[in-house]
Scaffold this active site. Sequence first.
Site, PDB file in Angstrom:
ATOM      1  N   PHE A  13     -26.381  43.946  52.888  1.00 49.68           N
ATOM      2  CA  PHE A  13     -25.911  42.683  52.320  1.00 49.68           C
ATOM      3  C   PHE A  13     -24.589  42.833  51.574  1.00 49.68           C
ATOM      4  O   PHE A  13     -23.869  41.859  51.388  1.00 49.68           O
ATOM      5  CB  PHE A  13     -27.003  42.065  51.436  1.00 49.68           C
ATOM      6  N   LYS A  14     -24.258  44.065  51.178  1.00 45.74           N
ATOM      7  CA  LYS A  14     -22.998  44.257  50.457  1.00 45.74           C
ATOM      8  C   LYS A  14     -21.782  43.915  51.329  1.00 45.74           C
ATOM      9  O   LYS A  14     -20.688  43.687  50.810  1.00 45.74           O
ATOM     10  CB  LYS A  14     -22.922  45.666  49.895  1.00 45.74           C
ATOM     11  N   ASP A  15     -21.970  43.852  52.645  1.00 51.28           N
ATOM     12  CA  ASP A  15     -20.882  43.429  53.542  1.00 51.28           C
ATOM     13  C   ASP A  15     -20.370  42.031  53.197  1.00 51.28           C
ATOM     14  O   ASP A  15     -19.188  41.748  53.380  1.00 51.28           O
ATOM     15  CB  ASP A  15     -21.371  43.387  55.000  1.00 51.28           C
ATOM     16  N   LEU A  65     -18.038  42.633  50.232  1.00 50.65           N
ATOM     17  CA  LEU A  65     -16.985  43.632  50.430  1.00 50.65           C
ATOM     18  C   LEU A  65     -16.072  43.310  51.614  1.00 50.65           C
ATOM     19  O   LEU A  65     -15.011  43.893  51.754  1.00 50.65           O
ATOM     20  CB  LEU A  65     -17.600  45.029  50.562  1.00 50.65           C
TER      21      LEU A  65
END
Length: 489
Positions: free
Chosen positions: A107-109, A112
Amino acid sequence: MKFYQSTRGGARVAACEAILEGIAPDGGLYTPEEFPRLDMEKLREMDALEISTQVLAALLDGFSEAEMARIVREGYAGKFETEDLTPVVKAGDVHVLELFRGPTSAFKDVALSLLPRLMTASRDKAGAREEIAVLTATSGDTGKAALEGFCDVPDTRIVVFYPEDGVSDVQKAQMRTQRGQNVRVCAVRGNFDDAQTGVKAVFADDRAHGWAARENTRLSSANSINLGRLAPQVAYYFKSYLDLARRGEIAMGEAVNFVVPTGNFGDILAGDFARRMGLPVARLVCASNANNVLTDFIRTGVYDRRRAFHKTASPSMDILVSSNLERYLYLESGRDAALVARLMRELTEKGVYTAPESVRKALAERFWAGCADDAAAFEAIARVWRECGYLLDTHTAVAWAVCEQFRREADNGKKTVVLATASPYKFAASVLTALGRAPAPGFAALDELNALTGVSVPKNLAAIRDLPALHTDVVDKADILSYVKEALR
Ligand SMILES: *Cc1c(COP(=O)(O)O)cnc(C)c1O
């Protein structure tokens, strides 16, 4: 013009400065002075990219809609598995918001992918010209998502350090095969603490910043307290709500619960921001693994980090100090910066603090908290697969188990959305164990999970085993600064 205040009172800046600086000089976190309300009817007809544009342009003052539309398009388009970025699917009677369809299946995509362009646009607004060099120590997911986000973004470079003995085979392969003209990846001998201490020492070293300035470079970090990482996450709360409304699952205006697998309190705080911007949120359910410091805090108002640290099968939630909680304390205490500064000092010095009554009341009204250990998460993985044919990863499984507790103990009859934060293939060995198999090492576990379930392997993970290793450097932590100097020259 709108401003962003440090939660500890020492700074008040524009959005572009907040994004460039990351953390305020007094150690506080930049927080909006006001939350604009969004027009839900207007958003209703929009696609995922347009919703992100609207949310970001409203939340980050000083960026025009056209400018934000370009940042969103360049950051996201073509990089996610699905055009709607973060699809909502149904499993049983729960709606699952899939946040893991991005370039690294985590989910950090979502954040970021945008941060690099938010940073360079902020630099242009601040009238600066230097190149932005991001240094990050990673225990796994963040490093790869940051590498993909910064890969070949003009005027940026990124150097990622990972512990030689502290990441999985798949994570190591993900980083060693990273493409891009502006990226460097280096292993550090030791564990995650060694890598992190080494990178922190670079930031603390005035000579490093002086050297960088002479090279016309600004050293920066991509960590999750940056306003530019928080803001993109607000959008998917709106988007999932509108998906449900468009499908007729809810009426416009009907309040919805969100269950969020939580570590640093960033993802769930974005949900609170969405509520402040007009999204009808009933409860935000905070799901923790065995590191349940937030469960106790939300239930009692006492934050106590003086407890054993557990290494769990949901490593991205293995956190005892949830940094983004500071923003919530600030907002709910009536923006009492002196109070926040005192509580944060108590946390550092004594390891414990007690929230004031106003914060406790708000927490009790708007949040609910529960925790699930590895056994409970594994049980959820097996059962949800058996009963619903939906394959959870270990982090999402914690949320699922806590969602069930919530329904048993505090159900409010509202529709519920569970946030899914990673592909099961990122944690294939644990998922196989949960399904009663003895997993094979490395990439073989992906094949095994695929053979067992028929769920397709994300393209980015499937492709890695055939890519050449481009980054094979290894250093001692004492040599990180000299490595950075060589890498950025
Ligand atoms: C980072 C992460 C989380 C926790 O998110 P926070 O914003 O730190 O609360 C949950 N699941 C996965 C897979 C993550 O990578």
